[in-house]
Motif scaffolding. Structure first.
Motif, PDB file in Angstrom:
ATOM      1  N   ILE A   5       0.846  -1.197   0.000  1.00 54.19           N
ATOM      2  CA  ILE A   5       0.000   0.000   0.000  1.00 54.19           C
ATOM      3  C   ILE A   5       0.881   1.246   0.000  1.00 54.19           C
ATOM      4  O   ILE A   5       1.717   1.435   0.882  1.00 54.19           O
ATOM      5  CB  ILE A   5      -0.933   0.004   1.229  1.00 54.19           C
ATOM      6  N   ASP A   6       0.681   2.096  -0.987  1.00 62.46           N
ATOM      7  CA  ASP A   6       1.429   3.339  -1.133  1.00 62.46           C
ATOM      8  C   ASP A   6       0.953   4.358  -0.090  1.00 62.46           C
ATOM      9  O   ASP A   6      -0.185   4.300   0.395  1.00 62.46           O
ATOM     10  CB  ASP A   6       1.211   3.886  -2.549  1.00 62.46           C
ATOM     11  N   ALA A   7       1.804   5.316   0.222  1.00 64.95           N
ATOM     12  CA  ALA A   7       1.489   6.344   1.222  1.00 64.95           C
ATOM     13  C   ALA A   7       0.246   7.150   0.842  1.00 64.95           C
ATOM     14  O   ALA A   7      -0.519   7.556   1.724  1.00 64.95           O
ATOM     15  CB  ALA A   7       2.682   7.277   1.419  1.00 64.95           C
ATOM     16  N   CYS A   8       0.006   7.349  -0.439  1.00 68.87           N
ATOM     17  CA  CYS A   8      -1.151   8.133  -0.876  1.00 68.87           C
ATOM     18  C   CYS A   8      -2.470   7.435  -0.574  1.00 68.87           C
ATOM     19  O   CYS A   8      -3.529   8.071  -0.618  1.00 68.87           O
ATOM     20  CB  CYS A   8      -1.051   8.471  -2.359  1.00 68.87           C
ATOM     21  N   ASN A  87      11.383   9.182  -7.073  1.00 67.29           N
ATOM     22  CA  ASN A  87      11.025   9.144  -5.655  1.00 67.29           C
ATOM     23  C   ASN A  87      10.071   8.002  -5.307  1.00 67.29           C
ATOM     24  O   ASN A  87       9.810   7.753  -4.127  1.00 67.29           O
ATOM     25  CB  ASN A  87      10.414  10.479  -5.214  1.00 67.29           C
ATOM     26  N   ASP A  88       9.536   7.319  -6.313  1.00 62.06           N
ATOM     27  CA  ASP A  88       8.622   6.200  -6.072  1.00 62.06           C
ATOM     28  C   ASP A  88       9.296   4.839  -6.228  1.00 62.06           C
ATOM     29  O   ASP A  88       8.668   3.802  -5.984  1.00 62.06           O
ATOM     30  CB  ASP A  88       7.415   6.275  -7.013  1.00 62.06           C
ATOM     31  N   LYS A 109      -0.102   7.244 -12.974  1.00 63.62           N
ATOM     32  CA  LYS A 109       0.932   7.687 -13.921  1.00 63.62           C
ATOM     33  C   LYS A 109       2.344   7.408 -13.428  1.00 63.62           C
ATOM     34  O   LYS A 109       3.259   7.240 -14.223  1.00 63.62           O
ATOM     35  CB  LYS A 109       0.762   9.172 -14.252  1.00 63.62           C
ATOM     36  N   ASP A 110       2.526   7.323 -12.122  1.00 64.78           N
ATOM     37  CA  ASP A 110       3.852   7.079 -11.574  1.00 64.78           C
ATOM     38  C   ASP A 110       4.204   5.598 -11.495  1.00 64.78           C
ATOM     39  O   ASP A 110       5.345   5.239 -11.177  1.00 64.78           O
ATOM     40  CB  ASP A 110       3.980   7.696 -10.175  1.00 64.78           C
ATOM     41  N   PHE A 111       3.218   4.735 -11.771  1.00 61.37           N
ATOM     42  CA  PHE A 111       3.435   3.291 -11.710  1.00 61.37           C
ATOM     43  C   PHE A 111       2.888   2.634 -12.979  1.00 61.37           C
ATOM     44  O   PHE A 111       1.846   1.978 -12.953  1.00 61.37           O
ATOM     45  CB  PHE A 111       2.762   2.698 -10.462  1.00 61.37           C
ATOM     46  N   PRO A 112       3.585   2.815 -14.107  1.00 58.05           N
ATOM     47  CA  PRO A 112       3.101   2.252 -15.376  1.00 58.05           C
ATOM     48  C   PRO A 112       2.953   0.733 -15.293  1.00 58.05           C
ATOM     49  O   PRO A 112       3.833   0.039 -14.786  1.00 58.05           O
ATOM     50  CB  PRO A 112       4.183   2.635 -16.388  1.00 58.05           C
ATOM     51  N   ARG A 113       1.834   0.247 -15.800  1.00 51.78           N
ATOM     52  CA  ARG A 113       1.552  -1.193 -15.735  1.00 51.78           C
ATOM     53  C   ARG A 113       2.656  -2.025 -16.386  1.00 51.78           C
ATOM     54  O   ARG A 113       2.985  -3.102 -15.888  1.00 51.78           O
ATOM     55  CB  ARG A 113       0.211  -1.500 -16.383  1.00 51.78           C
ATOM     56  N   GLY A 114       3.234  -1.534 -17.472  1.00 51.77           N
ATOM     57  CA  GLY A 114       4.302  -2.280 -18.146  1.00 51.77           C
ATOM     58  C   GLY A 114       5.522  -2.466 -17.266  1.00 51.77           C
ATOM     59  O   GLY A 114       6.108  -3.555 -17.216  1.00 51.77           O
ATOM     60  N   GLU A 115       5.913  -1.403 -16.584  1.00 50.30           N
ATOM     61  CA  GLU A 115       7.069  -1.491 -15.676  1.00 50.30           C
ATOM     62  C   GLU A 115       6.786  -2.450 -14.523  1.00 50.30           C
ATOM     63  O   GLU A 115       7.653  -3.205 -14.100  1.00 50.30           O
ATOM     64  CB  GLU A 115       7.431  -0.106 -15.122  1.00 50.30           C
ATOM     65  N   LEU A 116       5.580  -2.401 -14.010  1.00 54.59           N
ATOM     66  CA  LEU A 116       5.213  -3.294 -12.910  1.00 54.59           C
ATOM     67  C   LEU A 116       5.129  -4.741 -13.387  1.00 54.59           C
ATOM     68  O   LEU A 116       5.565  -5.660 -12.683  1.00 54.59           O
ATOM     69  CB  LEU A 116       3.892  -2.864 -12.276  1.00 54.59           C
TER      70      LEU A 116
END
Length: 180
Positions: A5-8, A87-88, A109-116
């Protein structure tokens, strides 16, 4: 399912209470890192000088409630990763380190599905994730929603309606489902 779980997601109170309430029902296994918790505490300063103090108390409470949720980032993992916002990267590294299935965030936008996907991870937004759990476990999610609603009413002195409270908490689809 193990979800980092991200801080946001942890910082807004109602969103956090619903997400962790559902985790408390055993519907998923929550994870976070010390750095994620620190980001939450620092973000709480925005509400005033007492904000960080309150957040640190809340953090102590969730650490006691979920003693196995805190994970450490393995040495050297961050150096080999890339995300649009450097920073993420620690969030992604923590998810890899705890063998999470997904990262729960509102920052798509900071966690693109492809990268994940390259790391065997999915990205889930809190609203969609909670709605999917509510479809499979309606009674448990309804119980959590009702408890959060009652606490919001108690703390604020306002007569909140479920749909309005969840919409304010950025959980509009869940609010609609729980109000039906």
């Amino acid at each position: 399912m193990r979800v980092l779980i991200d801080a946001c997601v942890l910082y807004p109170t109602v969103m956090r209470e619903v997400v962790l309430g559902v985790a408390g029902e055993g519907l998923f296994d929550p994870r976070w890192s010390p750095r994620i918790l620190e980001e939450w505490a620092r973000a709480a300063r925005k509400i005033g000088p007492e904000g960080e103090t309150i957040a640190r108390g809340e953090i102590a409470g969730i650490q006691a409630r979920f003693p196995r949720a805190e994970v450490q980032i393995p040495q050297g993992v961050e150096a080999r990763l890339w995300l649009p916002d450097p920073n993420d990267i620690h969030v992604l590294a923590a998810a890899i380190g705890c063998s999470a299935d997904a990262i729960m965030t509102v920052n798509a936008k900071d966690f693109p599905r492809g990268e994940l996907a390259e790391q065997g991870l999915d990205r889930v937004d809190p609203d969609g994730f909670l709605v999917s759990l509510a479809v499979d476990h309606p009674d448990a999610v309804q119980r959590v929603g009702e408890a959060v609603l009652a606490e919001a009413r108690r703390l604020s002195g306002e007569d909140w309606e479920m749909r309005k409270l969840m919409r304010k908490a950025r959980l509009p689809r869940l609010g609609k489902l729980l109000s039906a």
